[in-house]
Write a protein that holds these residues in place. Structure first.
Motif, PDB file in Angstrom:
ATOM      1  N   TRP A  26      61.636  65.332  32.799  1.00  0.00           N
ATOM      2  CA  TRP A  26      60.870  65.999  33.848  1.00  0.00           C
ATOM      3  C   TRP A  26      60.582  67.446  33.451  1.00  0.00           C
ATOM      4  O   TRP A  26      59.485  67.964  33.669  1.00  0.00           O
ATOM      5  CB  TRP A  26      61.605  65.931  35.176  1.00  0.00           C
ATOM      6  CG  TRP A  26      60.871  66.619  36.278  1.00  0.00           C
ATOM      7  CD1 TRP A  26      61.280  67.736  36.951  1.00  0.00           C
ATOM      8  CD2 TRP A  26      59.605  66.265  36.832  1.00  0.00           C
ATOM      9  NE1 TRP A  26      60.347  68.095  37.886  1.00  0.00           N
ATOM     10  CE2 TRP A  26      59.295  67.205  37.833  1.00  0.00           C
ATOM     11  CE3 TRP A  26      58.703  65.245  36.569  1.00  0.00           C
ATOM     12  CZ2 TRP A  26      58.135  67.153  38.570  1.00  0.00           C
ATOM     13  CZ3 TRP A  26      57.531  65.201  37.312  1.00  0.00           C
ATOM     14  CH2 TRP A  26      57.260  66.142  38.295  1.00  0.00           C
ATOM     15  N   ARG A  27      61.552  68.099  32.840  1.00  0.00           N
ATOM     16  CA  ARG A  27      61.358  69.481  32.388  1.00  0.00           C
ATOM     17  C   ARG A  27      60.288  69.545  31.303  1.00  0.00           C
ATOM     18  O   ARG A  27      59.398  70.402  31.331  1.00  0.00           O
ATOM     19  CB  ARG A  27      62.686  70.036  31.884  1.00  0.00           C
ATOM     20  CG  ARG A  27      62.616  71.315  31.102  1.00  0.00           C
ATOM     21  CD  ARG A  27      62.364  72.521  32.014  1.00  0.00           C
ATOM     22  NE  ARG A  27      62.406  73.730  31.241  1.00  0.00           N
ATOM     23  CZ  ARG A  27      63.507  74.435  31.007  1.00  0.00           C
ATOM     24  NH1 ARG A  27      64.650  74.071  31.518  1.00  0.00           N
ATOM     25  NH2 ARG A  27      63.453  75.509  30.276  1.00  0.00           N
ATOM     26  N   ILE A  28      60.329  68.612  30.360  1.00  0.00           N
ATOM     27  CA  ILE A  28      59.328  68.582  29.294  1.00  0.00           C
ATOM     28  C   ILE A  28      57.944  68.289  29.871  1.00  0.00           C
ATOM     29  O   ILE A  28      56.938  68.866  29.437  1.00  0.00           O
ATOM     30  CB  ILE A  28      59.730  67.559  28.217  1.00  0.00           C
ATOM     31  CG1 ILE A  28      60.982  68.066  27.479  1.00  0.00           C
ATOM     32  CG2 ILE A  28      58.593  67.310  27.232  1.00  0.00           C
ATOM     33  CD1 ILE A  28      61.650  67.023  26.618  1.00  0.00           C
ATOM     34  N   ALA A  29      57.875  67.426  30.870  1.00  0.00           N
ATOM     35  CA  ALA A  29      56.592  67.116  31.506  1.00  0.00           C
ATOM     36  C   ALA A  29      56.010  68.338  32.219  1.00  0.00           C
ATOM     37  O   ALA A  29      54.788  68.477  32.319  1.00  0.00           O
ATOM     38  CB  ALA A  29      56.761  65.958  32.486  1.00  0.00           C
ATOM     39  N   ARG A  30      56.868  69.216  32.722  1.00  0.00           N
ATOM     40  CA  ARG A  30      56.397  70.420  33.398  1.00  0.00           C
ATOM     41  C   ARG A  30      55.973  71.510  32.424  1.00  0.00           C
ATOM     42  O   ARG A  30      55.403  72.519  32.828  1.00  0.00           O
ATOM     43  CB  ARG A  30      57.486  70.993  34.300  1.00  0.00           C
ATOM     44  CG  ARG A  30      57.741  70.135  35.505  1.00  0.00           C
ATOM     45  CD  ARG A  30      58.732  70.785  36.454  1.00  0.00           C
ATOM     46  NE  ARG A  30      60.044  70.908  35.826  1.00  0.00           N
ATOM     47  CZ  ARG A  30      60.848  71.946  35.949  1.00  0.00           C
ATOM     48  NH1 ARG A  30      60.495  72.961  36.673  1.00  0.00           N
ATOM     49  NH2 ARG A  30      62.021  71.969  35.351  1.00  0.00           N
ATOM     50  N   PRO A  34      50.226  74.101  30.639  1.00  0.00           N
ATOM     51  CA  PRO A  34      49.591  75.283  31.234  1.00  0.00           C
ATOM     52  C   PRO A  34      49.573  75.288  32.759  1.00  0.00           C
ATOM     53  O   PRO A  34      49.571  76.352  33.377  1.00  0.00           O
ATOM     54  CB  PRO A  34      48.166  75.245  30.686  1.00  0.00           C
ATOM     55  CG  PRO A  34      48.291  74.505  29.406  1.00  0.00           C
ATOM     56  CD  PRO A  34      49.368  73.486  29.631  1.00  0.00           C
ATOM     57  N   LEU A  35      49.573  74.130  33.394  1.00  0.00           N
ATOM     58  CA  LEU A  35      49.569  74.075  34.849  1.00  0.00           C
ATOM     59  C   LEU A  35      50.972  74.030  35.439  1.00  0.00           C
ATOM     60  O   LEU A  35      51.138  74.110  36.653  1.00  0.00           O
ATOM     61  CB  LEU A  35      48.775  72.852  35.328  1.00  0.00           C
ATOM     62  CG  LEU A  35      47.306  72.837  34.909  1.00  0.00           C
ATOM     63  CD1 LEU A  35      46.660  71.538  35.356  1.00  0.00           C
ATOM     64  CD2 LEU A  35      46.568  74.038  35.438  1.00  0.00           C
ATOM     65  N   GLY A  36      51.981  73.863  34.576  1.00  0.00           N
ATOM     66  CA  GLY A  36      53.365  73.794  35.040  1.00  0.00           C
ATOM     67  C   GLY A  36      53.942  75.184  35.244  1.00  0.00           C
ATOM     68  O   GLY A  36      53.257  76.200  35.174  1.00  0.00           O
ATOM     69  N   GLY A  37      55.233  75.218  35.496  1.00  0.00           N
ATOM     70  CA  GLY A  37      55.893  76.487  35.763  1.00  0.00           C
ATOM     71  C   GLY A  37      56.248  77.235  34.494  1.00  0.00           C
ATOM     72  O   GLY A  37      55.906  76.838  33.381  1.00  0.00           O
ATOM     73  N   HIS A  38      56.959  78.324  34.679  1.00  0.00           N
ATOM     74  CA  HIS A  38      57.473  79.113  33.570  1.00  0.00           C
ATOM     75  C   HIS A  38      58.583  80.006  34.106  1.00  0.00           C
ATOM     76  O   HIS A  38      58.783  80.114  35.307  1.00  0.00           O
ATOM     77  CB  HIS A  38      56.365  79.953  32.937  1.00  0.00           C
ATOM     78  CG  HIS A  38      55.819  81.000  33.851  1.00  0.00           C
ATOM     79  ND1 HIS A  38      54.919  80.703  34.838  1.00  0.00           N
ATOM     80  CD2 HIS A  38      56.072  82.326  33.953  1.00  0.00           C
ATOM     81  CE1 HIS A  38      54.614  81.807  35.498  1.00  0.00           C
ATOM     82  NE2 HIS A  38      55.312  82.808  34.986  1.00  0.00           N
ATOM     83  N   GLY A  39      59.329  80.616  33.196  1.00  0.00           N
ATOM     84  CA  GLY A  39      60.384  81.537  33.593  1.00  0.00           C
ATOM     85  C   GLY A  39      61.771  80.939  33.457  1.00  0.00           C
ATOM     86  O   GLY A  39      61.987  79.962  32.754  1.00  0.00           O
ATOM     87  N   TYR A  40      62.725  81.544  34.139  1.00  0.00           N
ATOM     88  CA  TYR A  40      64.127  81.137  34.067  1.00  0.00           C
ATOM     89  C   TYR A  40      64.342  79.881  34.897  1.00  0.00           C
ATOM     90  O   TYR A  40      64.052  79.858  36.097  1.00  0.00           O
ATOM     91  CB  TYR A  40      65.020  82.275  34.568  1.00  0.00           C
ATOM     92  CG  TYR A  40      66.486  81.998  34.425  1.00  0.00           C
ATOM     93  CD1 TYR A  40      67.074  81.889  33.178  1.00  0.00           C
ATOM     94  CD2 TYR A  40      67.293  81.849  35.541  1.00  0.00           C
ATOM     95  CE1 TYR A  40      68.431  81.632  33.049  1.00  0.00           C
ATOM     96  CE2 TYR A  40      68.646  81.597  35.428  1.00  0.00           C
ATOM     97  CZ  TYR A  40      69.205  81.492  34.172  1.00  0.00           C
ATOM     98  OH  TYR A  40      70.535  81.236  34.037  1.00  0.00           O
TER      99      TYR A  40
END
Length: 96
Positions: free
Chosen positions: A69-73, A76-82
């Motif tokens: 799920w993390r890799i799918a996010r 460019p439209l997914g999240g970012h950061g900590y």
């Protein structure tokens, strides 16, 4: 007694293999990809660190699903950061 220890080791074996595979990726493949493409991680910690932590903490099925799920996010439209691995509910309550 010895049979119980052997059963416990066999149960933990797939988890150890998965964490080992992530470690091999981080050691052998990830540096080559970074050398060719530059660092491209949108999250901190990186997806491979997250995958190793999630599998070690939650097991191969749930931790693997969390890692996928993390890799799918990671787009460019997914999240970012900590974004660390979530803390289990029983660990928040003090290990009851």
């Amino acid at each position: 007694m010895a049979l119980a220890r052997t059963a416990g080791r066999l149960k933990a074996s797939p988890q150890l293999v998965a964490v080992g595979a992530v470690s091999i990726y981080r050691t052998a493949i990830s540096p080559v990809l970074h050398a060719l493409n530059g660092p491209a991680c949108r999250f901190e910690p990186s997806c491979s660190v997250y995958a190793g932590d999630a599998i070690a903490k939650y097991g191969i099925i749930r931790g693997g699903a969390m890692a996928l799920w993390r890799i799918a996010r990671c787009n460019p439209l997914g999240g970012h950061g900590y974004d660390p691995v979530r803390v289990r509910a029983d660990e928040r309550r003090g290990g009851e």
